[in-house]
Structures are given as structure tokens and as C-alpha cells.
Design a protein around this motif. Structure first.
Motif, short mmCIF file in Angstrom:
data_model
loop_
_atom_site.label_atom_id
_atom_site.label_comp_id
_atom_site.label_asym_id
_atom_site.label_seq_id
_atom_site.Cartn_x
_atom_site.Cartn_y
_atom_site.Cartn_z
N ALA A 66 0.82 -1.21 0.00
CA ALA A 66 0.00 0.00 0.00
C ALA A 66 0.86 1.26 0.00
O ALA A 66 0.38 2.34 -0.35
N GLN A 67 2.12 1.15 0.38
CA GLN A 67 3.01 2.31 0.45
C GLN A 67 3.42 2.80 -0.93
O GLN A 67 3.69 3.98 -1.12
N ALA A 68 3.46 1.91 -1.91
CA ALA A 68 3.95 2.27 -3.24
C ALA A 68 2.91 3.08 -4.00
O ALA A 68 1.76 2.68 -4.11
N ASP A 69 3.32 4.22 -4.55
CA ASP A 69 2.39 5.01 -5.37
C ASP A 69 2.94 5.24 -6.77
O ASP A 69 2.43 6.06 -7.52
N PHE A 70 4.00 4.52 -7.16
CA PHE A 70 4.42 4.53 -8.56
C PHE A 70 5.24 3.28 -8.84
O PHE A 70 5.81 2.65 -7.94
N ILE A 71 5.28 2.91 -10.12
CA ILE A 71 6.23 1.92 -10.62
C ILE A 71 6.87 2.52 -11.88
O ILE A 71 6.26 3.32 -12.58
N ALA A 72 8.12 2.14 -12.14
CA ALA A 72 8.83 2.65 -13.32
C ALA A 72 9.76 1.59 -13.85
O ALA A 72 10.20 0.69 -13.11
N LEU A 73 10.04 1.69 -15.14
CA LEU A 73 10.95 0.76 -15.80
C LEU A 73 11.91 1.58 -16.65
O LEU A 73 11.49 2.31 -17.55
N ASP A 74 13.20 1.51 -16.33
CA ASP A 74 14.24 2.20 -17.08
C ASP A 74 15.11 1.19 -17.81
O ASP A 74 15.14 0.00 -17.46
N LYS A 75 15.85 1.68 -18.82
CA LYS A 75 16.70 0.77 -19.60
C LYS A 75 17.96 1.50 -20.04
O LYS A 75 18.01 2.72 -20.17
N ARG A 76 19.01 0.70 -20.22
CA ARG A 76 20.24 1.19 -20.83
C ARG A 76 20.86 0.04 -21.62
O ARG A 76 20.63 -1.13 -21.31
N SER A 77 21.63 0.39 -22.66
CA SER A 77 22.21 -0.61 -23.55
C SER A 77 23.72 -0.60 -23.44
O SER A 77 24.34 0.45 -23.25
N GLY A 78 24.30 -1.78 -23.55
CA GLY A 78 25.75 -1.92 -23.55
C GLY A 78 26.18 -2.81 -24.70
O GLY A 78 25.39 -3.14 -25.59
N ASP A 79 27.41 -3.22 -24.70
CA ASP A 79 27.97 -4.06 -25.75
C ASP A 79 27.54 -5.51 -25.51
O ASP A 79 28.10 -6.21 -24.69
N GLY A 80 26.51 -5.93 -26.25
CA GLY A 80 26.02 -7.30 -26.12
C GLY A 80 25.07 -7.53 -24.97
O GLY A 80 24.75 -8.68 -24.64
N PHE A 81 24.57 -6.47 -24.34
CA PHE A 81 23.63 -6.64 -23.23
C PHE A 81 22.77 -5.40 -23.10
O PHE A 81 23.08 -4.33 -23.63
N VAL A 82 21.67 -5.54 -22.36
CA VAL A 82 20.86 -4.40 -21.92
C VAL A 82 20.56 -4.60 -20.45
O VAL A 82 20.52 -5.73 -19.95
N ASP A 83 20.38 -3.50 -19.74
CA ASP A 83 19.97 -3.54 -18.33
C ASP A 83 18.54 -3.02 -18.22
O ASP A 83 18.21 -1.96 -18.77
N LEU A 84 17.70 -3.76 -17.52
CA LEU A 84 16.36 -3.31 -17.15
C LEU A 84 16.37 -2.96 -15.68
O LEU A 84 16.83 -3.75 -14.84
N LEU A 85 15.87 -1.78 -15.34
CA LEU A 85 15.85 -1.31 -13.96
C LEU A 85 14.40 -1.14 -13.52
O LEU A 85 13.67 -0.30 -14.04
#
Length: 519
Positions: A66-85
């Protein structure tokens, strides 16, 4: 509101953000992740795993924090990979993601024990993900970073030729569209192909130590490499050699020297033909396996009318349904093993057979809750089954009664249609196998005459375009209008109509189960 997260995390780009999120937002976040990963060339199975992880993580934020009032998804790309945050400003989860602590002890100390949070599933999908609790001027928020490797996204081709100049030329011709592995020694090429089979082999004929014809014969003797598409190349192959090559069931023959266009066209045609054959065979096998996941369900038990229908996804899926009749109780088990594609389908077949045996081995008097308790214990004890997402809905009927006893293990809530109004039935519990000694609760329902109990799998409500909540509402509206024709219009007819109205390709198996009390 934590204003720090209105923009992307430093070093990342924003992919998705939703304040006051609901389950529709979870579906939207999942779809954003899938589109991004597919655009980066990630493998289908990787995309499906990450969709499941995003959905499981954010679902528990939305439903149980109940404390959470947002969700978000960020991304970044690298050499041969991506990061999902994955980001949210809910409660501190540091203790839950402490790798040194036992997960069942953590769940037993937390209200998430009752919520069914798939922490085991999340960890299994991303064992090297990094959790961090970040505290800023506007308060704290959770950060969960998942690294996705992109290697092998392009079709992989093995090119074998003892001429280094030719190898460099062929690699230059194909590198834009394919992941090319060049191999100069055919003996080493044989070892490399056996260890990691490519999608296609492009091979010279005249080579020292092991010529191309003999290499093809050796690979054809192995089940794992026999069906790899194979193209021969040669600059001076007499008719006898070409005839010998043709008898080895190859897929193409290219004479040297070759143009870039000729090579690219031949390779593309062979790979497409191979994929078409594979898809056709998979579709046939998929239908055969799907029929084995279903045992025939009687149309009536006592005064209860029963009808079930299903449709198989183009890319596989894992729904199953079976029953057992002990005389004094009739039990229906509806389940869904998460995952898509032919591997998921065959795994579902094996797992469903295993669960079928466990159900029939359980005491005949076992109630739905006790049956799920036993199934969950066995699943948790199985190294293979414990690594998959498995939901289950159990409904038990008694002769001469309209009473249903229901228990759920992470399955979508069933619905009840009464007087033209369709409403969900609150009945929940965590997915099978996430923790030992979890006790599933039961709910009782006295089904009024002419009312209809509706069980289903999420392939029904997730089919089509738009937000998940909108799709579910559309299905409910359509069923509420059409189910008045049941039993004259059985479950299969109702399911087909709902899927047809939604349009688009079916991505997951869809199942519909209907029960109606009749005099």
C-alpha cells in the motif's frame, strides 16, 4: 510523490512510468519490456522470461504494498547486453533480497507469505540481478537491476573453408544479417558444431584432413546435428562430386566464385525453408501434445452440467485439465504452466502427466485445499518443477448438491454469472511450489440454479490488443451476454467467439470451464 523518479535513473532512459499503478499498468510495463527486448534482438525465450519477471515483481508491488504510489521501468544498452531497472517507492525489500537468508524463513516473517509473492520465481529468472534500496531527499525507493545478454540474437552460421581469404570474404558478405563463426580446420569445425550446433552450415568440399562430404556424413550420423541445414561450396566440383553431395540430403550447392547477392539469397532461402518446415512440424506436434494435456471431461456430474473448451497458441503454451471421480466426490483440476513455444509445451506435457499421477495417488477423500498442499509440497521438492511458474484451480463437487468447494494456487480468480451479472469470486493462494508447508485455504459456493461458474486460464483475458484490464472487461462483457445460451452453446463455442472478437494471434493457450446447476 517521490519527484526524484519522475525522470529516469542516472545513466538510464525511461521506458515506462505509472503513478497510482494498477494491474493494467503492470501489463503495460510488461509489454514495454517485451517490445524493447525484441527490438534489441533478444531471443524469444529471454523476452518471455523477462516479461514474467516484470509482471511478477510489479504485480506484488501493486497488490500487496500500500506504500507504493508509482512503478517505473528504465533501460540502458551496452555491448552485447541491456539492463532493465525496475523501480518503485514501496516498502524496503532488503531483507527479502538478502541472498544469505533462507527464503521460506523470510516469507514466514512477512505478509508476503500470504500474498503469494513469487520471490523464488523472480530469483530463478534472474539469479544475478541486483537489488538496492536507495534513500533520497524525497524518501526511499527500491531498485532492481536485471542484465539481459543479447548474444546469439542473430541466426548463427558456421562457415568452413581451408582458404583464409575465402573465410574473410564470406564473413564480410554475411556479417550484417548473421552471427558468423569461421572455421579453417574441418576437424575442429566438427567438434565446434557438435558442441554448439548453428542454424546453418556453409562448407567447402575440397579440404585437407577431412573433406566436406565426409564431414557432412559424420554430422548426419548424430541426431543433434543431422537436421542442420547444409550448403556445399566448391570451385571445381566435377559432376560425380556434385552427385555425391546431392545424395547426402544437402540444402544447397554454390559454385565459387560467388557474388554477395547470390550467397545472401541462397542462405536466406535455406534458413527460411528450414524454419517453415520446423514450424509445420511443431504445429503438428503441438496439437498432438495439447490433446494429451486434456483428459475427456464428463458433460454431467449429478445435477451439474459441465463443459470445457480450449485453443492452442500458435507458439505453444501449457494449459491442462483433468478430473477424478471417487463416487462421493468429483474433482476438476485446471492448470497453467507458464511459458511459450514448443519447449514450454513439451515441458507442460511432462509436468501435467506428473501432476496427474500425484492427484490420482492422493487420498480419494482429499479436499481441494489438501490436494493443493500435497501438490505444492511435491513441486517444491522437485528441482525441475520448482523452477517454473505453475498455477492451479481445483473445484470439487458432491452428488446431490449444488455446493462447490474451491481452492486456488496463484490461478486467475474464477467468475460467477448470476442474473446476467458477472462478478469475480475471491479465491487465492500462492503458486505451487514456492514454499514448503504453505496451507491453501478453501472457499465454498452454493451455486444457484441457472447460475454459471466460470473457470479459465489467462490466455483468454490476455488475448488481443490494448491494456490488460480493458481486454478482461471486454471478455467479461461478451461472456455475460452470450452465456445465457449455455448449455446449448458449449464452452468451446463461447471460447472461440471471445477469441475471435479479440482478434490478433493467440500467444498463450486459452481454456474455459463452465459449470451450471440444473434440475
Amino acid at each position: 510523490m517521490n519527484s526524484t523518479l519522475l525522470t529516469s535513473h542516472p545513466g538510464y532512459d525511461r521506458l515506462f512510468y505509472q503513478s497510482r499503478p494498477d494491474l493494467a499498468a503492470v501489463g503495460a510495463a510488461r509489454e514495454c519490456a517485451a517490445r524493447f527486448l525484441l527490438g534489441k534482438g533478444a531471443a524469444n525465450q529471454t523476452c518471455e522470461d523477462m516479461q514474467l519477471l516484470v509482471a511478477e515483481y510489479f504485480t506484488n508491488v501493486v497488490k500487496h504494498d500500500a506504500q507504493a504510489d508509482f512503478i517505473a521501468l528504465d533501460k540502458r544498452s551496452g555491448d552485447g547486453f541491456v539492463d532493465l531497472l525496475l523501480l518503485d517507492n514501496g516498502a524496503d525489500l532488503s531483507s527479502l533480497f538478502d541472498a544469505e537468508r533462507n527464503i521460506e524463513d523470510l516469507l514466514s516473517e512477512s505478509p508476503l507469505h500470504e500474498s503469494g509473492m513469487g520471490l523464488t520465481l523472480i530469483r530463478s529468472l534472474a539469479p544475478h540481478a541486483r537489488y538496492q534500496r536507495i534513500v533520497g531527499k524525497d524518501g526511499g525507493f527500491n531498485s532492481y537491476c536485471v542484465r539481459v545478454k543479447l548474444t546469439g540474437a542473430k541466426p548463427r552460421i558456421a562457415v568452413i573453408d581451408d582458404d583464409l581469404t575465402q573465410l574473410h570474404l564470406l564473413q564480410a558478405y554475411l556479417a550484417d544479417e548473421y552471427e558468423v563463426t569461421t572455421l579453417e580446420d574441418p576437424r575442429e569445425a566438427e567438434k565446434a558444431i557438435i558442441e554448439q550446433p548453428p542454424q546453418l552450415i556453409l562448407c567447402d568440399i575440397n579440404m585437407p584432413h577431412l573433406n566436406g562430404l565426409d564431414l557432412r556424413k559424420r554430422l548426419a550420423e548424430r541426431a543433434a546435428t543431422r537436421m542442420i541445414p547444409f550448403i556445399f561450396m566448391s570451385g571445381c566440383a566435377p559432376q560425380q562430386v556434385q552427385s555425391s553431395a546431392a545424395h547426402l540430403s544437402i540444402d544447397g550447392f554454390i559454385e565459387k566464385p560467388m557474388t554477395r547477392q547470390r550467397l545472401q539469397q541462397t542462405v536466406a532461402q535455406v534458413i527460411k525453408r528450414s524454419q517453415d518446415v520446423r514450424n509445420t512440424l511443431n504445429a503438428e506436434l503441438d496439437n498432438r501434445v495439447s490433446s494429451l494435456l486434456w483428459s475427456p471431461i464428463p458433460e454431467r456430474f449429478s445435477q451439474m452440467r459441465i463443459s470445457s473448451g480450449y485453443r492452442v497458441a500458435a507458439r505453444g503454451g501449457g494449459d491442462f485439465i483433468f478430473h477424478r471421480d471417487s463416487g462421493d466426490a468429483f474433482t476438476l483440476i485446471l492448470g497453467d504452466i507458464m511459458g511459450h513455444g514448443e519447449q514450454a509445451k513439451f515441458f507442460a506435457h511432462a509436468a501435467a502427466g506428473y501432476l496427474h499421477g500425484l492427484c490420482h495417488a492422493a487420498p480419494q477423500s482429499a479436499s481441494p485445499g489438501k490436494l493443493l498442499n500435497q501438490l505444492s509440497h511435491f513441486v517444491a521438492s522437485s528441482p525441475l518443477l520448482a523452477r517454473t511458474g505453475l498455477t492451479c484451480l481445483v473445484i470439487q463437487l458432491r452428488p446431490g448438491s449444488n455446493r462447490l468447494t474451491i481452492a486456488s494456487a496463484g490461478h486467475p480468480e474464477p467468475w460467477l454469472l448470476t442474473d446476467g451479472e458477472l462478478r469475480p469470486l475471491a479465491c487465492g493462494g500462492m503458486m505451487l511450489g514456492l514454499a514448503h508447508n504453505y496451507s491453501y485455504e478453501e472457499c465454498e459456493l452454493e451455486l444457484p440454479e441457472d447460475s454459471i461458474f466460470i473457470g479459465y486460464t489467462d490466455g483468454l483475458t490476455e488475448h488481443g490488443e490494448g491494456a490488460v484490464e480493458d481486454r478482461e472487461n471486454a471478455v467479461r462483457t461478451l461472456l455475460a451476454a452470450n452465456l445465457k445460451l449455455f448449455p446449448q452453446a458449449p464452452a468451446q463455442t463461447q471460447l472461440d467467439e471471445a477469441l475471435r472478437a479479440a482478434g490478433s494471434t493467440l500467444e498463450d493457450d486459452a481454456t474455459l470451464l463452465l459449470l451450471r446447476a440444473s434440475p
